[in-house]
Design a protein around this motif. Structure first.
Motif, PDB file in Angstrom:
ATOM      1  N   LEU A   1       2.055   1.688  -3.498  1.00  0.00           N
ATOM      2  CA  LEU A   1       0.960   2.209  -4.329  1.00  0.00           C
ATOM      3  C   LEU A   1       0.728   3.695  -4.068  1.00  0.00           C
ATOM      4  N   ASP A   2       0.765   4.095  -2.807  1.00  0.00           N
ATOM      5  CA  ASP A   2       0.591   5.511  -2.467  1.00  0.00           C
ATOM      6  C   ASP A   2       1.699   6.360  -3.079  1.00  0.00           C
TER       7      ASP A   2
ATOM      8  N   LYS B   1       2.491   9.977  -9.882  1.00  0.00           N
ATOM      9  CA  LYS B   1       1.610  10.185 -11.040  1.00  0.00           C
ATOM     10  C   LYS B   1       0.952  11.557 -10.974  1.00  0.00           C
ATOM     11  N   ASN B   2       0.418  11.921  -9.808  1.00  0.00           N
ATOM     12  CA  ASN B   2      -0.247  13.222  -9.645  1.00  0.00           C
ATOM     13  C   ASN B   2       0.722  14.377  -9.854  1.00  0.00           C
TER      14      ASN B   2
ATOM     15  N   GLN C   1       0.828  -1.206   0.000  1.00  0.00           N
ATOM     16  CA  GLN C   1       0.000   0.000   0.000  1.00  0.00           C
ATOM     17  C   GLN C   1       0.859   1.252   0.000  1.00  0.00           C
TER      18      GLN C   1
ATOM     19  N   GLU D   1       1.063   6.689  -6.791  1.00  0.00           N
ATOM     20  CA  GLU D   1      -0.048   7.627  -6.998  1.00  0.00           C
ATOM     21  C   GLU D   1       0.409   9.069  -6.830  1.00  0.00           C
ATOM     22  N   MET D   2       1.231   9.325  -5.804  1.00  0.00           N
ATOM     23  CA  MET D   2       1.761  10.679  -5.601  1.00  0.00           C
ATOM     24  C   MET D   2       2.636  11.098  -6.773  1.00  0.00           C
TER      25      MET D   2
END
Length: 171
Positions: free
Chosen positions: A24-25, A31-32, A21, A28-29
């Motif tokens: 994944l976080d 990507k953003n 997790q 995601e950070m």
């Protein structure tokens, strides 16, 4: 004893899930942040990109289209003889030429310090001969190394007709 072993196995699985997790976080950070930077860069460079795109489109179409730009929402705006034309009204070949001009413009702006080779794979399949001639002239004047993959002889014929030097490798 068995319960203690099972508890240890279960807690180990939870630790692995937490680790995944966290990964994944982090993804995601990242990507953003890439999306944010891309938008910011696009906002800062939009006018410059649109100006270069319009120059390329005008050269390829021999001045038929005065303006080709992408607005802040990503929508293509096209003008010919001072009037706006809906992209839906353009032929597939013309849209391909606008897309090519956009790629060339972004490439020339992003790689100003050191031009990168240009790889094109069947890029001109939808071009008519006149616009292909103009595009080949544009590529020759561009000065970047261009590698063109095609199953056609049309490009070779036009390069010879235009007196543009090239090297051919036939597979």
């Amino acid at each position: 004893c068995n319960l203690a072993e099972q508890l240890e196995v279960c807690s180990g699985a939870g630790a692995r899930e937490r680790e995944l997790q966290l990964e994944l976080d982090a993804v995601e950070m990242a990507k953003n942040e890439i999306i944010r930077l891309s938008r910011e860069y696009g906002d800062e460079r939009r006018d410059e990109i649109n100006s270069v795109v319009s120059r390329y489109v005008s050269a390829i179409t021999e001045g038929k289209y005065d303006l080709a730009e992408v607005d802040e929402t990503g929508k293509l705006r096209v003008q010919t003889e001072g009037r706006e034309v809906l992209p839906e009204a353009l032929s597939r070949g013309t849209l391909e030429q606008f897309y090519f001009a956009f790629r060339m413009a972004v490439g020339s702006i992003v790689t100003q310090e050191e031009p990168l080779p240009l790889l094109l794979d069947e890029t001109f399949a939808m071009y008519d001969d006149d616009r292909l001639r103009q595009t080949l002239r544009l590529l020759a004047a561009n000065g970047s190394q261009t590698i063109l993959f095609t199953c056609q002889r049309r490009e070779q014929k036009l390069l010879e007709e235009l007196g543009i030097a090239y090297h051919m490798i036939e597979l």
